[in-house]
Design a protein around this motif. Sequence first.
Motif, mmCIF file in Angstrom:
data_model
loop_
_atom_site.group_PDB
_atom_site.id
_atom_site.type_symbol
_atom_site.label_atom_id
_atom_site.label_comp_id
_atom_site.label_asym_id
_atom_site.label_seq_id
_atom_site.Cartn_x
_atom_site.Cartn_y
_atom_site.Cartn_z
ATOM 1 N N ARG A 266 0.814 -1.226 0.000
ATOM 2 C CA ARG A 266 0.000 0.000 0.000
ATOM 3 C C ARG A 266 0.843 1.270 0.000
ATOM 4 O O ARG A 266 0.587 2.190 -0.791
ATOM 5 N N HIS A 267 1.836 1.334 0.879
ATOM 6 C CA HIS A 267 2.522 2.603 1.121
ATOM 7 C C HIS A 267 3.824 2.773 0.353
ATOM 8 O O HIS A 267 4.318 3.897 0.220
ATOM 9 N N LEU A 268 4.388 1.694 -0.158
ATOM 10 C CA LEU A 268 5.636 1.803 -0.907
ATOM 11 C C LEU A 268 5.426 1.480 -2.385
ATOM 12 O O LEU A 268 5.749 2.295 -3.261
ATOM 13 N N PHE A 269 4.860 0.316 -2.672
ATOM 14 C CA PHE A 269 4.685 -0.079 -4.074
ATOM 15 C C PHE A 269 3.640 0.759 -4.798
ATOM 16 O O PHE A 269 3.633 0.800 -6.031
ATOM 17 N N HIS A 270 2.761 1.418 -4.048
ATOM 18 C CA HIS A 270 1.764 2.293 -4.669
ATOM 19 C C HIS A 270 2.040 3.764 -4.365
ATOM 20 O O HIS A 270 1.112 4.579 -4.291
ATOM 21 N N LEU A 271 3.310 4.081 -4.219
ATOM 22 C CA LEU A 271 3.692 5.484 -4.073
ATOM 23 C C LEU A 271 3.241 6.290 -5.289
ATOM 24 O O LEU A 271 3.102 5.762 -6.399
ATOM 25 N N LYS A 272 3.051 7.578 -5.086
ATOM 26 C CA LYS A 272 2.780 8.473 -6.207
ATOM 27 C C LYS A 272 3.944 8.373 -7.198
ATOM 28 O O LYS A 272 5.105 8.374 -6.804
ATOM 29 N N LEU B 293 12.868 2.041 -10.727
ATOM 30 C CA LEU B 293 12.924 1.128 -9.587
ATOM 31 C C LEU B 293 11.521 0.706 -9.166
ATOM 32 O O LEU B 293 11.270 -0.485 -8.909
ATOM 33 N N LEU B 294 10.623 1.669 -9.092
ATOM 34 C CA LEU B 294 9.259 1.365 -8.696
ATOM 35 C C LEU B 294 8.551 0.538 -9.769
ATOM 36 O O LEU B 294 7.759 -0.353 -9.454
ATOM 37 N N TYR B 295 8.870 0.821 -11.026
ATOM 38 C CA TYR B 295 8.275 0.048 -12.119
ATOM 39 C C TYR B 295 8.708 -1.411 -12.020
ATOM 40 O O TYR B 295 7.888 -2.316 -12.153
ATOM 41 N N ARG B 296 9.977 -1.638 -11.774
ATOM 42 C CA ARG B 296 10.479 -3.011 -11.659
ATOM 43 C C ARG B 296 9.916 -3.702 -10.423
ATOM 44 O O ARG B 296 9.615 -4.906 -10.439
ATOM 45 N N ALA B 297 9.776 -2.943 -9.342
ATOM 46 C CA ALA B 297 9.281 -3.537 -8.099
ATOM 47 C C ALA B 297 7.802 -3.874 -8.177
ATOM 48 O O ALA B 297 7.377 -4.923 -7.666
ATOM 49 N N HIS B 298 7.001 -2.989 -8.841
ATOM 50 C CA HIS B 298 5.553 -3.242 -8.798
ATOM 51 C C HIS B 298 4.752 -2.634 -9.944
ATOM 52 O O HIS B 298 3.844 -3.284 -10.454
ATOM 53 N N TYR B 299 5.043 -1.411 -10.354
ATOM 54 C CA TYR B 299 4.250 -0.781 -11.406
ATOM 55 C C TYR B 299 4.190 -1.657 -12.657
ATOM 56 O O TYR B 299 3.153 -1.765 -13.312
ATOM 57 N N GLY C 12 -3.413 4.895 -12.965
ATOM 58 C CA GLY C 12 -3.845 6.268 -13.158
ATOM 59 C C GLY C 12 -3.002 7.075 -14.119
ATOM 60 O O GLY C 12 -3.395 8.178 -14.503
ATOM 61 N N LEU C 13 -1.843 6.564 -14.495
ATOM 62 C CA LEU C 13 -1.003 7.263 -15.474
ATOM 63 C C LEU C 13 -1.529 7.028 -16.884
ATOM 64 O O LEU C 13 -2.044 5.946 -17.192
ATOM 65 N N ARG C 14 -1.384 8.036 -17.744
ATOM 66 C CA ARG C 14 -1.700 7.816 -19.143
ATOM 67 C C ARG C 14 -0.793 6.709 -19.686
ATOM 68 O O ARG C 14 0.398 6.671 -19.365
ATOM 69 N N PRO C 15 -1.325 5.800 -20.477
ATOM 70 C CA PRO C 15 -0.488 4.699 -20.995
ATOM 71 C C PRO C 15 0.715 5.171 -21.802
ATOM 72 O O PRO C 15 1.691 4.434 -21.924
ATOM 73 N N ASP C 16 0.633 6.396 -22.344
ATOM 74 C CA ASP C 16 1.759 6.909 -23.126
ATOM 75 C C ASP C 16 2.594 7.918 -22.345
ATOM 76 O O ASP C 16 3.352 8.695 -22.929
ATOM 77 N N ASP C 17 2.475 7.892 -21.014
ATOM 78 C CA ASP C 17 3.295 8.768 -20.172
ATOM 79 C C ASP C 17 4.771 8.493 -20.481
ATOM 80 O O ASP C 17 5.194 7.330 -20.541
ATOM 81 N N PRO C 18 5.583 9.528 -20.687
ATOM 82 C CA PRO C 18 7.003 9.308 -21.039
ATOM 83 C C PRO C 18 7.762 8.443 -20.046
ATOM 84 O O PRO C 18 8.652 7.678 -20.433
ATOM 85 N N ARG C 19 7.410 8.543 -18.765
ATOM 86 C CA ARG C 19 8.093 7.714 -17.768
ATOM 87 C C ARG C 19 7.792 6.236 -17.988
ATOM 88 O O ARG C 19 8.672 5.379 -17.851
ATOM 89 N N LEU C 20 6.537 5.940 -18.323
ATOM 90 C CA LEU C 20 6.165 4.559 -18.605
ATOM 91 C C LEU C 20 6.865 4.043 -19.864
ATOM 92 O O LEU C 20 7.351 2.917 -19.892
#
Length: 248
Positions: A55-61, A71-77, A208-216
């Motif tokens: 809840r609090h780490l893998f679903h960080l903003k 790092l967050l993408y590899r861990a959970h996103y 909640g991110l747009r699928p074409d978000d540059p970070r994604l």
Amino acid sequence: MKRLRIMARHDSVIAMALLFVAGTSWLILNGGALVWACVPIGIGLQLLNEYNIHRHLFHLKPPRNQMFFNLLYRAHYGHHDFPTCEKLLFVPIWFALPMAGVNFALVYGVASLLGLPAAPVAVAVVLVGGVGMFLAYEWFHMTAHMNARKTAAERRVTQLHAQHHFRDFSKWFHVSPGGEIIDKALGTAIDRDSLRQQSRIEFITTLGLRPDDPRLLKARARFAQMAGLSAQDLQRAAQMPATAHKTN
């Protein structure tokens, strides 16, 4: 057997299984009744650990910094982005092992302060109870994303976990059996009727991110080879759903 073979392909599962075997072997040779009684404490603490990390780490903003986002993408996103991708399904070893080490140190320290045999208690709580429950989590999480014959407990986990992935990613953070009580106690449970009345969550598989978000786009490209994702997979993931409302 198929599920065991899948788990045996992942270094984090292998490493944690070795810790569990080592801890259990040590307790069999050296642990008394009092120390063995600490194992259930480890199971309960790991259920709380699972919930809070999810809840609090893998679903960080989503971080703005690409390195932290990766790092967050590899861990959970990435698991939400590609829920059936085996390589993104399991907790990475660079997260699992340090967390086990931190937990061991914390329990060792608390046991010392309480005048308990610190090393045996830490082995029982962390390496046996906690790591054993972590392996159970990996089993049930994997099973929830598989089309396979399931026990009643596995079907229940699958039902609730599917709601987290495809109906409301801010609900049902537990995966392991027994963790449901934590979601209910902390207000992150939701029933099917409430979900039906709830407004549709936009871009739910990308949290909640747009699928074409540059970070994604960058994170997908970064882990595509490791995860076995094709150019077509990446292209499909970046497409806006036909019914999505585009925002600035």
